[in-house]
Design a protein around this motif. Structure first.
Motif, PDB file in Angstrom:
ATOM      1  N   TYR A 126       1.793   9.169  -5.656  1.00 57.11           N
ATOM      2  CA  TYR A 126       1.875  10.596  -5.370  1.00 57.11           C
ATOM      3  C   TYR A 126       3.284  11.164  -5.486  1.00 57.11           C
ATOM      4  O   TYR A 126       3.454  12.375  -5.501  1.00 57.11           O
ATOM      5  N   ILE A 127       4.274  10.315  -5.528  1.00 59.27           N
ATOM      6  CA  ILE A 127       5.625  10.858  -5.673  1.00 59.27           C
ATOM      7  C   ILE A 127       6.231  10.428  -7.003  1.00 59.27           C
ATOM      8  O   ILE A 127       6.642  11.242  -7.812  1.00 59.27           O
ATOM      9  N   SER A 128       6.225   9.112  -7.244  1.00 52.97           N
ATOM     10  CA  SER A 128       6.923   8.628  -8.433  1.00 52.97           C
ATOM     11  C   SER A 128       6.224   9.047  -9.717  1.00 52.97           C
ATOM     12  O   SER A 128       6.879   9.423 -10.684  1.00 52.97           O
ATOM     13  N   THR A 129       4.882   8.996  -9.696  1.00 53.60           N
ATOM     14  CA  THR A 129       4.176   9.327 -10.934  1.00 53.60           C
ATOM     15  C   THR A 129       4.413  10.780 -11.349  1.00 53.60           C
ATOM     16  O   THR A 129       4.757  11.034 -12.505  1.00 53.60           O
ATOM     17  N   PRO A 130       4.269  11.751 -10.410  1.00 53.67           N
ATOM     18  CA  PRO A 130       4.586  13.124 -10.831  1.00 53.67           C
ATOM     19  C   PRO A 130       6.034  13.290 -11.266  1.00 53.67           C
ATOM     20  O   PRO A 130       6.312  13.987 -12.242  1.00 53.67           O
ATOM     21  N   ILE A 131       6.947  12.599 -10.561  1.00 52.64           N
ATOM     22  CA  ILE A 131       8.356  12.719 -10.955  1.00 52.64           C
ATOM     23  C   ILE A 131       8.544  12.138 -12.344  1.00 52.64           C
ATOM     24  O   ILE A 131       9.227  12.711 -13.197  1.00 52.64           O
ATOM     25  N   PHE A 155       0.838  -1.194   0.000  1.00 54.00           N
ATOM     26  CA  PHE A 155       0.000   0.000   0.000  1.00 54.00           C
ATOM     27  C   PHE A 155       0.874   1.246   0.000  1.00 54.00           C
ATOM     28  O   PHE A 155       0.682   2.159  -0.817  1.00 54.00           O
ATOM     29  N   VAL A 156       1.877   1.245   0.889  1.00 56.14           N
ATOM     30  CA  VAL A 156       2.707   2.446   0.999  1.00 56.14           C
ATOM     31  C   VAL A 156       3.465   2.677  -0.301  1.00 56.14           C
ATOM     32  O   VAL A 156       3.479   3.785  -0.841  1.00 56.14           O
ATOM     33  N   THR A 157       4.081   1.611  -0.845  1.00 57.91           N
ATOM     34  CA  THR A 157       4.894   1.824  -2.047  1.00 57.91           C
ATOM     35  C   THR A 157       4.022   2.109  -3.254  1.00 57.91           C
ATOM     36  O   THR A 157       4.211   3.107  -3.941  1.00 57.91           O
ATOM     37  N   HIS A 158       3.011   1.252  -3.472  1.00 59.55           N
ATOM     38  CA  HIS A 158       2.241   1.417  -4.714  1.00 59.55           C
ATOM     39  C   HIS A 158       1.302   2.608  -4.648  1.00 59.55           C
ATOM     40  O   HIS A 158       1.307   3.467  -5.502  1.00 59.55           O
ATOM     41  N   LYS A 159       0.481   2.618  -3.556  1.00 59.01           N
ATOM     42  CA  LYS A 159      -0.598   3.601  -3.526  1.00 59.01           C
ATOM     43  C   LYS A 159      -0.096   4.983  -3.184  1.00 59.01           C
ATOM     44  O   LYS A 159      -0.611   5.976  -3.667  1.00 59.01           O
ATOM     45  N   ILE A 160       0.913   5.050  -2.298  1.00 61.37           N
ATOM     46  CA  ILE A 160       1.339   6.388  -1.860  1.00 61.37           C
ATOM     47  C   ILE A 160       2.587   6.840  -2.604  1.00 61.37           C
ATOM     48  O   ILE A 160       2.575   7.849  -3.310  1.00 61.37           O
ATOM     49  N   ILE A 161       3.655   6.037  -2.483  1.00 61.98           N
ATOM     50  CA  ILE A 161       4.912   6.518  -3.065  1.00 61.98           C
ATOM     51  C   ILE A 161       4.822   6.554  -4.581  1.00 61.98           C
ATOM     52  O   ILE A 161       5.138   7.550  -5.223  1.00 61.98           O
TER      53      ILE A 161
END
Lengths: 170, 634, 99
Positions: free
Chosen positions: B573-578, B564-570
């Motif tokens: 919300y972080i990797s996709t915009p980057i 959940f933390v890696t896929h849904k959050i990191i």
């Protein structure tokens, strides 16, 4: 009277030269283009006769009209079918060609017509006799042309051999 | 001790030989070459150990010997990276453990891996692992240790993913590598902090007490915690990643995708205890930061309980053993965490931890190799496919039982002595931790015997063909390790390895020992009652505790939390915009430049058409323009 | 008699036009002959009007005619050879040696 006749003939030849030159470069049938060239060459020979260079006129007729043109006709008959029309020239290319030609003609023509450097008549020295021509061609003094003559003859020999080498079947 | 460099050099040569020329050798040659090399270095390391412990003590402790040491990279006056070999009691002990287990695993693999594709590659990787693990334990400075630390990570990755055609093995190897890499980030930061303030990488200097981390970072704090604690906690983070401490344990159960001997060597006996070794190596520094030791204790205790509970309900025997390993390593961590001083009574935990490391390596390797033999026989990892195997596999049965008794803490097997020391140390610190760890020890006994009865007793499963005893190459290591497990408890361990180096005689604390034996016996009895004969009691129990059972079976959904933390959050919300920024802004700039250049050249290309006629037009127009200028403008 | 020169100018630029627009190699050669001929006229006319006592222009034209003959012969030989190889004499198709 002779003057007027000369002028009439001159304008006739000029008309032939201008019209046939233009036809030669615009005709889409290559054999016709060659024919128009023939007319241009004949008319040029007429100019030479008018200028009293009879020998040159004869050379023009024999070599140009008689020799080169025949070569052209042979080549044309070898490389294209009779009645074949060349492709239409693209308008872009035509525009560029026209621009170059018309601009050049305009500049040169304007320059020629605005400068007066020609006598209206040439001194009627009569025609050059063959003896003078022959001496000039074979002499080795100043204003005599043995060396170019020989060079040309070597060149022609080279051309004969080169032509055979290039055109022969392998 | 003069020949100690051969111990390091030989496995590396073996790796190079097998790695480069292995495919030209037959399986037999490659296997025998690897195994005989390992036996040579095992004998050498025994000789080194004998020489080391035979030498006279200086001021009551064994002196630290560095037979080889050279400066490798010098950057500044104090920042230089060295390579060398350092022998002190714990590294010598680790040499013995690693070479023993490794040579047993090499021998065992001759039978277990027989006929596998990539046999030579397997041996090459095993040699690489042995080399890097040995390099890790004899490292003279923390940076050398870090280098070898990463090398063991790589070889672990290679061996977990040995069956690289299997999707799950590839995923498991990646998971192991990424999780431990993440932890190693903390380790590296810890190294930098530590060496920035102490101005040295050298273990000898760090642990000698000449430089004091706490002293040089006096008054410096970050987020309310002193920098010294930060440094040591970050170093511990690296150790926690390698040693699969909660919550960085998730890679270890999946690592069981590798061949079983690899699990025995790397994921039970040697590599996973590198974290414990790291803390032990830097222990004189840890002692100065008691809050970090408390932190280690808490982490260790939580991990021990968690892993023990999860192990009680798993059905895959290798997973049970994996969680058992996590739990046992947590025991060692707790033992280190409850150590409060270098000398005297408070230092018992250190010795207990090292002792348990030693015994655990032996009996856990034995358990894994036994499990390998069982899997070899029934071609399945699931307990339900086994049952009643004691009739078919007597040697495996006996050795497995010995290992189970050892891990459960029944005297006189080795596990009893070391675990008892840990419990004693925990009680020494506070009764709370003592009771907690005793409870976990009881759970350990319960799940090990649940495993044992499910495999060797209980309902006889239907087998496609009759299971048979493993070949000689596999049973000899089992017997050898079982013998070690039987007698290792009587080694006067406190005589050799203690926190301060001073000899320490182990006194059994009979109150603690009796309690732990009672708990173990009760747990074993419970397991016997539940699992010895086929019945529906376990099912009914699972029914009545269904939610706890489900949570434990799914390992308390820790993996899902990570997902959940890696896929849904990191990722979202972080990797996709980057990624978007990278693809559209960074790449976009480059693409724009490329497109501009391309289109410009595409248009310019027209000028170099090679068509004489276009050139003639341009030439003529140019000539005309020049003529016009010359005639009319000048 | 400026008009001789004007006519030769027109002839020359007709040749230029043909040279840059035609596809056929023989047509290009014809255009070339036109330009050469225009230059010949110029030599002769200048010789006759401006330097009637001398023969430089005359002989230059004479040699130019000879060279034109040689040049045409070689050019036609080459064109026929090209025709043999690629079955046409379109100038845009003669690009084997370009790339």
């Amino acid at each position: 009277m002779e003057q007027v006749a000369n002028q009439v003939i001159f304008f006739l030849l000029s008309a032939i030269i201008v019209v046939c030159s233009i036809m030669a470069v615009t005709s889409r049938r290559i054999l016709r283009a060659a024919t128009y060239l023939l007319f241009v060459l004949f008319a040029t020979a007429g100019y030479y006769f008018q200028l009293d260079y009879h020998f040159l006129g004869a050379v023009q007729v024999t070599i140009y009209a008689g020799g080169i043109l025949v070569l052209f006709v042979f080549a044309i008959l070898l490389t294209s079918k009779l009645g074949e029309k060349s492709d239409r020239i693209s308008s872009r290319k035509r525009a560029w060609g026209l621009l170059a030609a018309v601009l050049g003609a305009a500049i040169c023509g304007y320059t020629l017509l605005t400068h007066d450097f020609f006598p209206s008549q040439f001194a009627q020295g009569g025609e050059l006799d063959m003896k003078t021509v022959g001496h000039a061609l074979m002499g080795m003094d100043k204003y005599q042309y043995l060396l170019p003559f020989e060079a040309i003859s070597v060149l022609l020999l080279a051309c004969i051999i080169g032509g055979i080498m290039i055109a022969r079947k392998r | 001790m003069e020949y100690s460099y051969i111990i390091l050099l030989l496995p590396m040569l073996m790796f190079i030989t097998l790695g480069l020329c292995g495919h030209k050798m037959s399986h037999r040659t490659a296997g025998l070459l690897g195994t005989s090399g390992l036996f040579i270095i095992t004998i050498l390391s025994y000789i080194v150990a004998a020489q080391y412990f035979m030498q006279p003590r200086v001021d009551g402790i064994y002196p630290t010997v560095t037979p080889y040491h050279f400066e490798w990279l010098r950057f500044t006056e104090w920042l230089h990276i060295d390579l060398g070999i350092m022998l002190d009691p714990i590294s010598v002990m680790m040499l013995v453990v690693i070479t023993t287990v490794s040579s047993m695993v090499h021998l065992y693999s001759l039978g277990y891996m027989h006929g596998e594709v990539g046999f030579q590659r397997y041996y090459a990787f095993l040699s690489l692992f042995t080399f890097s693990m040995l390099g890790l334990v004899v490292a003279t400075n923390i940076f050398q240790m870090y280098i070898f630390w990463e090398l063991v990570g790589v070889s672990s990755y290679l061996l977990i993913g040995f069956y690289y055609t299997r999707q799950s093995a590839v995923a498991a190897s990646k998971k192991a590598f990424i999780v431990t890499r993440f932890a190693d980030l903390g380790f590296l930061l810890g190294i930098l902090l530590l060496s920035y303030y102490t101005k040295t990488f050298d273990f000898a200097t760090l642990t000698s007490g000449d430089v004091s981390l706490v002293g040089t970072t006096e008054g410096k704090t970050f987020l309310g915690i002193s920098v010294a604690s930060w440094a040591m906690a970050l170093v511990f983070m690296g150790g926690a990643g390698k040693s699969a401490m909660f919550p960085l344990h998730i890679w270890l159960p999946d690592a069981m995708e590798g061949p079983t001997p690899v699990s025995a060597l790397i994921h039970a006996a040697t590599m996973v205890v590198a974290g414990v070794f790291l803390v032990a190596r830097l222990f004189p520094v840890y002692v100065t930061t008691p809050e970090v030791l408390t932190f280690i204790t808490v982490i260790g205790a939580v991990t021990a309980l968690y892993a023990a509970v999860v192990a009680c309900v798993q059905t895959d025997i290798k997973r049970v053993l994996a969680f058992s390993t996590i739990s046992q390593i947590a025991f060692m961590m707790v033992a280190l965490g409850v150590t409060t001083e270098m000398n005297g009574h408070g230092a018992l935990g250190y010795m207990a931890s090292m002792f348990h490391l030693f015994t655990h390596a032996m009996f856990k390797a034995l358990l894994f190799l036994g499990a390998g033999a069982i899997i070899h026989a029934v071609h399945s990892n699931e307990m339900s496919e086994m049952g009643g195997l004691r009739k078919y596999m007597p040697i495996t049965h006996i050795t497995f039982l010995i290992a189970c008794l050892a891990i459960a803490g029944i005297p006189p097997f080795s596990g009893f002595f070391s675990k008892d020391e840990i419990l004693a140390a925990a009680f020494e610190k506070s009764a709370f931790w003592g009771v907690w760890m005793s409870l976990v020890a009881g759970l350990t006994a319960f799940y090990m015997f649940r495993l044992y009865f499910n495999i060797f007793w209980g309902k006889e499963a239907h087998h496609e063909h009759t299971p048979h005893e493993a070949p000689k190459t596999m049973s000899i290591p089992l017997v050898f390790l079982a013998l070690v497990t039987c007698f290792a408890g009587f080694i006067p361990f406190g005589h050799f390895v203690t926190a301060s180096g001073l000899s320490y005689t182990i006194h059994l604390n009979w109150t603690v020992a009796a309690t732990s034996i009672c708990i173990a016996v009760v747990a074993i009895a419970l397991a016997t009652w539940l699992y010895m004969k086929p019945n529906d009691k376990p099912a009914r129990m699972a029914e009545s505790l269904s939610s706890l059972h489900r949570w434990a079976y799914h390992r308390f959904y820790i993996d899902e939390v990570y997902m959940f933390v890696t896929h849904k959050i990191i990722f979202r919300y972080i990797s996709t915009p980057i990624a978007w920024f990278d693809r559209h802004v960074v790449d976009g700039t480059m693409n724009l430049m490329a497109t501009l250049t391309q289109s410009a050249s595409y248009h310019i290309r027209g000028l170099q058409s090679g068509r004489l006629q276009s050139y003639a037009v341009v030439f003529l127009l140019g000539a005309m323009i020049i003529a016009a200028i010359v005639l009319y403008c000048i | 008699m400026i008009y001789y020169v004007v006519v030769s100018t027109l002839m020359f630029f007709a040749g230029v036009y043909g040279f840059v627009t035609r596809h056929n190699l023989l047509a290009i050669l014809i255009s070339l002959e036109l330009m050469l001929n225009a230059v010949d006229i110029n030599f002769v006319v200048f010789n006759r009007y401006l330097f009637p006592g001398q023969l430089e222009g005359f002989f230059f034209t004479l040699f130019a005619v000879a060279i034109a003959a040689a040049e045409t012969a070689i050019a036609i030989a080459i064109i026929i050879n090209i025709y043999r190889n690629i079955r046409n004499i379109n100038v845009d198709n003669v690009d084997k040696m370009k790339y």
